[in-house]
Design an enzyme around this catalytic site. Structure first.
Site, PDB file in Angstrom:
ATOM      1  N   HIS A 240       0.817  -1.211   0.000  1.00  0.00           N
ATOM      2  CA  HIS A 240       0.000   0.000   0.000  1.00  0.00           C
ATOM      3  C   HIS A 240       0.858   1.272   0.000  1.00  0.00           C
ATOM      4  CE1 HIS A 240      -3.681  -2.254   0.515  1.00  0.00           C
ATOM      5  NE2 HIS A 240      -3.284  -2.772   1.669  1.00  0.00           N
ATOM      6  N   ASP A 241       1.532   1.546   1.099  1.00  0.00           N
ATOM      7  CA  ASP A 241       2.245   2.816   1.246  1.00  0.00           C
ATOM      8  C   ASP A 241       3.480   2.924   0.355  1.00  0.00           C
ATOM      9  OD1 ASP A 241       0.236   3.354   2.999  1.00  0.00           O
ATOM     10  OD2 ASP A 241       1.471   3.300   4.806  1.00  0.00           O
TER      11      ASP A 241
END
Length: 314
Positions: A240-241
């Protein structure tokens, strides 16, 4: 050109992955980490941000942000995803330093004003600090170079409900402010972040190549792998990040579409990022496709050199 960034973060295992990747990337100058509730409490987020910077011997500012959402009641931290302290089963580490006294919203505004048109804010947690910055000094929309958000989904898809992604769901009112403001926004959401994955073997390799930082991430991600395996049946983890940071340095890994987005702030679909036909709203650049293998490979390449980068800063 070295790109100046500020990472707005709630560390968080995948936050730690993204931050250590950014620290190791010579193309980035991480001016600051602003902290926010979400994966952990605000106090733990600030502690963890300090720990990550000190672990990497990286000189950067840490500024504490909002404690709670703008309007909705706060949700409990996501300890079932990231562990009670944020880094899985890794015991809490006490940092040597402390956060600056300048709160996150003011730090974001004043730092962007000091470097007009040079800073990209990469927000990988709830967007409360960014909404507060818009309140504090609306001129930030002109002073910032761009805003990259990890959150949401253009498709009706979510990870805390059928239609809501966690960062947006934690403070939908703040997200609505961010997407309605007239600054350049890129959304890197579940449309792409669930298509880029790493495996335990990838982190075992990082632990060998970068025993300090890779070893820390290898230890932290075991909890993350447990969560994903229970959810998907596969022992891997979504990127995700790290995908949001790579959308800054390697945008060619992604295909983007422009659309207006509205955030649903109440009811059964709270937290949904909804594409709308509304010419009065700014267009958001939305990542719709990704070369997941390239994201994985670049993450591994950069973190494999994290110890060397750290040692060069001693």
């Amino acid at each position: 050109m070295i790109q100046k960034i500020i990472i707005d973060t709630d560390p968080g295992i995948d936050d730690a992955m993204a931050i250590h990747m950014a620290f190791a990337d010579p193309r980035l100058d991480v001016l600051g980490l602003t902290t926010i509730f979400g994966n952990v409490t605000i106090d733990n987020a600030t502690r963890n941000a300090l720990v990550l910077a000190e672990m990497a011997h990286y000189e950067t500012v840490v500024s504490q942000g909002a404690l709670v959402p703008r309007r909705r009641p706060p949700e409990p931290p996501a300890d079932f995803v990231h562990g009670g302290e944020g880094f899985g089963n890794v015991a809490p580490i006490t940092p040597q330093g402390t956060a600056i006294s300048q709160p996150a919203a003011r730090y974001l505004c004043e730092t962007c004003a000091a470097h007009p048109g040079e800073i990209i804010i990469c927000a990988v947690g709830p967007l409360t600090n960014l909404a507060a910055a818009l309140d504090h000094d609306p001129a930030i929309v002109d002073n910032v170079k761009a805003v990259v958000v990890m959150g949401g989904s253009a498709a009706p898809h979510g990870n805390v409900s059928n239609v809501a992604e966690a960062n947006i769901w934690n403070d939908p009112d703040a997200a609505e402010c961010v997407f309605a403001a007239s600054w350049p926004v890129t959304m890197v959401g579940l449309d792409v972040t669930e298509k880029a994955q790493c495996t335990p073997a990838d982190f075992a390799t990082l632990a060998e190549q970068a025993p300090a930082i890779g070893g820390f991430l290898d230890a932290a991600t075991q909890f993350y792998f447990d969560f994903h395996e229970n959810k998907t049946g596969t022992r891997s983890c979504f990127m995700h990040d790290p995908s949001a940071v790579l959308a800054i340095t390697d945008p060619d890994y992604f295909d983007f579409e422009r659309m207006a987005l509205k955030v649903i702030c109440g009811g059964d679909e709270i937290g949904r990022t909804l594409p709308v036909e509304d010419t009065s709203r700014p267009q958001v650049q939305v990542a719709m496709q990704v070369n997941g293998a390239a994201v994985r490979d670049k993450f591994i390449e950069l973190v494999a050199n994290a110890d060397k980068a750290r040692d060069s800063r001693r």
